[in-house]
Design a protein around this motif. Sequence first.
Motif, PDB file in Angstrom:
ATOM      1  N   THR A   4       0.629  -1.209   0.008  1.00 18.11           N
ATOM      2  CA  THR A   4       0.032   0.042   0.162  1.00 18.11           C
ATOM      3  C   THR A   4       0.846   1.244   0.216  1.00 18.11           C
ATOM      4  N   LYS A   5       1.747   1.024   1.176  1.00 17.06           N
ATOM      5  CA  LYS A   5       2.744   2.160   1.210  1.00 17.06           C
ATOM      6  C   LYS A   5       3.352   2.586  -0.280  1.00 17.06           C
ATOM      7  N   ARG A   6       3.918   1.167  -0.752  1.00 19.09           N
ATOM      8  CA  ARG A   6       4.669   1.543  -1.978  1.00 19.09           C
ATOM      9  C   ARG A   6       3.641   2.130  -2.986  1.00 19.09           C
ATOM     10  N   SER A   7       2.473   1.505  -3.091  1.00 17.01           N
ATOM     11  CA  SER A   7       1.615   2.049  -4.169  1.00 17.01           C
ATOM     12  C   SER A   7       1.224   3.636  -3.854  1.00 17.01           C
ATOM     13  N   ASP A   8       1.103   3.894  -2.562  1.00 21.39           N
ATOM     14  CA  ASP A   8       1.081   5.525  -2.214  1.00 21.39           C
ATOM     15  C   ASP A   8       2.108   6.470  -2.806  1.00 21.39           C
ATOM     16  N   GLU A   9       3.121   5.558  -2.108  1.00 18.81           N
ATOM     17  CA  GLU A   9       4.329   6.394  -2.780  1.00 18.81           C
ATOM     18  C   GLU A   9       4.512   6.547  -4.271  1.00 18.81           C
ATOM     19  N   LEU A  10       4.076   5.348  -4.725  1.00 17.17           N
ATOM     20  CA  LEU A  10       4.156   5.360  -6.376  1.00 17.17           C
ATOM     21  C   LEU A  10       3.335   6.544  -6.769  1.00 17.17           C
ATOM     22  N   ILE A  11       2.086   6.382  -6.152  1.00 18.30           N
ATOM     23  CA  ILE A  11       1.044   7.437  -6.767  1.00 18.30           C
ATOM     24  C   ILE A  11       1.595   9.002  -6.315  1.00 18.30           C
ATOM     25  N   ASN A  12       2.164   9.083  -5.374  1.00 13.19           N
ATOM     26  CA  ASN A  12       2.932  10.418  -5.124  1.00 13.19           C
ATOM     27  C   ASN A  12       3.892  10.637  -5.903  1.00 13.19           C
ATOM     28  N   VAL A  13       4.720   9.657  -6.071  1.00 11.94           N
ATOM     29  CA  VAL A  13       5.854   9.985  -7.374  1.00 11.94           C
ATOM     30  C   VAL A  13       5.301  10.389  -8.616  1.00 11.94           C
ATOM     31  N   ASN A  14       4.188   9.574  -8.893  1.00 14.16           N
ATOM     32  CA  ASN A  14       3.591   9.997 -10.252  1.00 14.16           C
ATOM     33  C   ASN A  14       3.134  11.181 -10.484  1.00 14.16           C
ATOM     34  N   LYS A  15       2.365  11.639  -9.248  1.00 16.81           N
ATOM     35  CA  LYS A  15       2.024  13.183  -9.471  1.00 16.81           C
ATOM     36  C   LYS A  15       3.183  14.040  -9.234  1.00 16.81           C
ATOM     37  N   GLU A  16       3.848  13.630  -8.479  1.00 16.79           N
ATOM     38  CA  GLU A  16       5.288  14.637  -8.636  1.00 16.79           C
ATOM     39  C   GLU A  16       5.786  14.683 -10.056  1.00 16.79           C
ATOM     40  N   LEU A  17       5.867  13.398 -10.874  1.00 16.52           N
ATOM     41  CA  LEU A  17       6.434  13.338 -12.040  1.00 16.52           C
ATOM     42  C   LEU A  17       5.737  14.252 -12.956  1.00 16.52           C
ATOM     43  N   ALA A  18       4.165  14.084 -12.824  1.00 20.18           N
ATOM     44  CA  ALA A  18       3.402  14.770 -13.869  1.00 20.18           C
ATOM     45  C   ALA A  18       3.665  16.380 -13.772  1.00 20.18           C
ATOM     46  N   PHE A  19       3.448  16.585 -12.204  1.00 17.00           N
ATOM     47  CA  PHE A  19       3.940  18.113 -12.165  1.00 17.00           C
ATOM     48  C   PHE A  19       5.199  18.405 -12.516  1.00 17.00           C
ATOM     49  N   GLN A  20       6.304  17.681 -12.387  1.00 21.18           N
ATOM     50  CA  GLN A  20       7.424  18.181 -12.882  1.00 21.18           C
ATOM     51  C   GLN A  20       7.424  18.325 -14.498  1.00 21.18           C
ATOM     52  N   LYS A  21       6.634  17.322 -15.064  1.00 18.90           N
ATOM     53  CA  LYS A  21       6.851  17.370 -16.599  1.00 18.90           C
ATOM     54  C   LYS A  21       6.089  18.777 -16.995  1.00 18.90           C
ATOM     55  N   ASP A  22       5.004  19.098 -16.278  1.00 20.59           N
ATOM     56  CA  ASP A  22       4.394  20.433 -16.522  1.00 20.59           C
ATOM     57  C   ASP A  22       5.496  21.517 -16.483  1.00 20.59           C
ATOM     58  N   ARG A  27       9.353  25.378 -18.272  1.00 17.40           N
ATOM     59  CA  ARG A  27      10.737  25.899 -18.427  1.00 17.40           C
ATOM     60  C   ARG A  27      11.366  25.590 -19.860  1.00 17.40           C
ATOM     61  N   ALA A  28      10.866  24.466 -20.758  1.00 15.03           N
ATOM     62  CA  ALA A  28      11.235  24.598 -21.827  1.00 15.03           C
ATOM     63  C   ALA A  28      11.016  25.673 -22.931  1.00 15.03           C
ATOM     64  N   ALA A  29       9.494  26.101 -22.414  1.00 16.25           N
ATOM     65  CA  ALA A  29       8.807  27.178 -23.437  1.00 16.25           C
ATOM     66  C   ALA A  29       9.983  28.407 -22.891  1.00 16.25           C
ATOM     67  N   GLU A  30      10.228  28.585 -21.590  1.00 22.79           N
ATOM     68  CA  GLU A  30      11.119  29.706 -21.225  1.00 22.79           C
ATOM     69  C   GLU A  30      12.423  29.583 -21.838  1.00 22.79           C
ATOM     70  N   LEU A  31      12.885  28.398 -21.673  1.00 24.87           N
ATOM     71  CA  LEU A  31      14.257  28.119 -22.237  1.00 24.87           C
ATOM     72  C   LEU A  31      14.224  28.684 -23.811  1.00 24.87           C
ATOM     73  N   ILE A  32      13.116  28.319 -24.561  1.00 25.10           N
ATOM     74  CA  ILE A  32      13.350  28.727 -25.824  1.00 25.10           C
ATOM     75  C   ILE A  32      13.322  30.175 -25.972  1.00 25.10           C
ATOM     76  N   ILE A  33      12.336  30.978 -25.134  1.00 27.75           N
ATOM     77  CA  ILE A  33      12.586  32.408 -25.135  1.00 27.75           C
ATOM     78  C   ILE A  33      13.857  32.833 -24.725  1.00 27.75           C
ATOM     79  N   ALA A  34      14.433  32.167 -23.750  1.00 29.63           N
ATOM     80  CA  ALA A  34      15.944  32.523 -23.229  1.00 29.63           C
ATOM     81  C   ALA A  34      16.919  32.116 -24.103  1.00 29.63           C
ATOM     82  N   ASN A  35      16.697  31.223 -25.043  1.00 33.97           N
ATOM     83  CA  ASN A  35      17.522  30.717 -26.013  1.00 33.97           C
ATOM     84  C   ASN A  35      17.526  31.803 -27.212  1.00 33.97           C
TER      85      ASN A  35
END
Lengths: 404, 136
Positions: A4-22, A27-35
């Motif tokens: 359960t824990k692990r699944s929680d953790e994996l959910i958290n992680v996946n949330k975190e990863l989804a967030f990070q992709k956003d 950042r990528a869009a910023e980076l293109i402007i910055a570039n």
Amino acid sequence: MNNTKRSDELINVNKELAFQKDEKKKRAAELIIANKELLFQNEEKEKRAEELVIANKELVFQNEEKEKRAAELVIANKELVFQNEEKEKRAAELVIANKELVFQNEEKEKRAAELVVANKELVFQNEEREKRDEELIIANKELVYQNGEKEKRAAELAIANEELIFQNTQKEKMTADLIQRNKDLEQFTYIISHNLRAPVANIIGLSYRLQKLDLADDIKKQIVSGLSTSVNKLDEVIRDLNDILKIRQKVDESKQLINLTQFANDIHLSIEKMVENENADIVWDFTRADEIVTIKSYLHSIFYNLISNSLKYRQPGIPPVIHIRSEKLNNKIVLLFTDNGLGIDLPKLSDQVFGLYKRFHTDRAEGKGMGLYMVKTQVESMGGKITINSEVNKGTEFKIEFET
Amino acid sequence: MPLRFIIIDNDPVNNLLCSLTIRDVAKEAEIQTFNFPVKAFEHIITVPLNTDDVTVLLLDINMPIWSGWDFLDNFEMLDEKIKRQIKIYIISSSIDTSDKHRARENKNVVDYIEKPLSEKTVSSMLEQKWTQTLQV
């Protein structure tokens, strides 16, 4: 559980990863402007960089220049450093030299101080000398004056001295004269006393003999005859003594002017017989000095005795020749009697010729031996001098000198 | 005992006196007198002398030509034999001390006698014992 824990953790992680992709997309869009911005800036930077390269080349060039300059400056600097070092050495030397000079200056000042003292001393001495000089000048004047006086005295003394020398010479002559006179007198006394004693001794002996008894007549006669002879002899000696003393004392006699030629003529008579007997030739010549101041009787005796002497002691077999002449020499009158008779051995007998009772050649002639002694006494009592020159078997010359 | 006398004096009176005085003391004496010392000297050297004889010679000093001193100088040069036999006395009227001294200094002179000669003197001459050996 764990699953359960692990699944929680994996959910958290996946949330975190989804967030990070956003977030990465942002950042990528910023980076293109910055570039794009960066690109632009890069292009700007490249322009800048090109400018910078140019500027850089310029700088490099300038740097090279500066490095040359710097190198030159380094060299110049080294030079300066070296020069500085030299200067420092010089400076150091100068410091030493300076210290030396300072020292010497101090010495000089000491010397100068001493010189000042010495100078003062000299000045003082000079003043003293000047005083002395003044005194010396005065003293000198005094001396000059005294010298003048001394020279006068010396001149006077020289004159007085000459006078003394002259008087001394006179006195020496007189003394020599007196000494000779004294010798003569001593000799005279000796001779007389001896000649007196001889007959007296005989008389003593004979009179003693006479007093004996039993004397034979002929002996008596002899004794008496001897007495008579001795007494007469005694009397004779006493008379001779008297004659001689008379001459010495110049009693009853005075000098007169006599002409010699006339005088000779006068006495010729008195000696004529004697001259004839001997077959003699007497020649006189008074042309050079014909007058003389003398005692006539003495002159007579002198002529008589000298002529008689020459005749007595003539050479046997040869007619006697007698020259009598006069001469003037300096301030003296000289009489010369020269004969050709037997002569006298002078070196041996010179001091006996005029001796009292002295005779030579007794075998040839009579006489007591008084003639020449009388002549000498007479000559000397008139202040004259008689000398003899003779050679055996040739002749004799008597020289009589009188001062005029 | 010397019985020979020679008297040398130019004064004949003295010779007479000496002869008389000697004769009085020694009657047999042989006396010879001379007025000239030269003649006396000649006599001495020519007449031969007996070696036993002694002659007394009285010699005067002051004589012309040869004085007593001259005689003595010449006498000195004679042979010792002759000199030994002749005894010389100087006899003189001189009272001069230098004459006396000079006489006594002479080695050939026995003594100095003052004139006149006395008998006493003659006696003492005769009494002298003359030695015939060489005098030192």
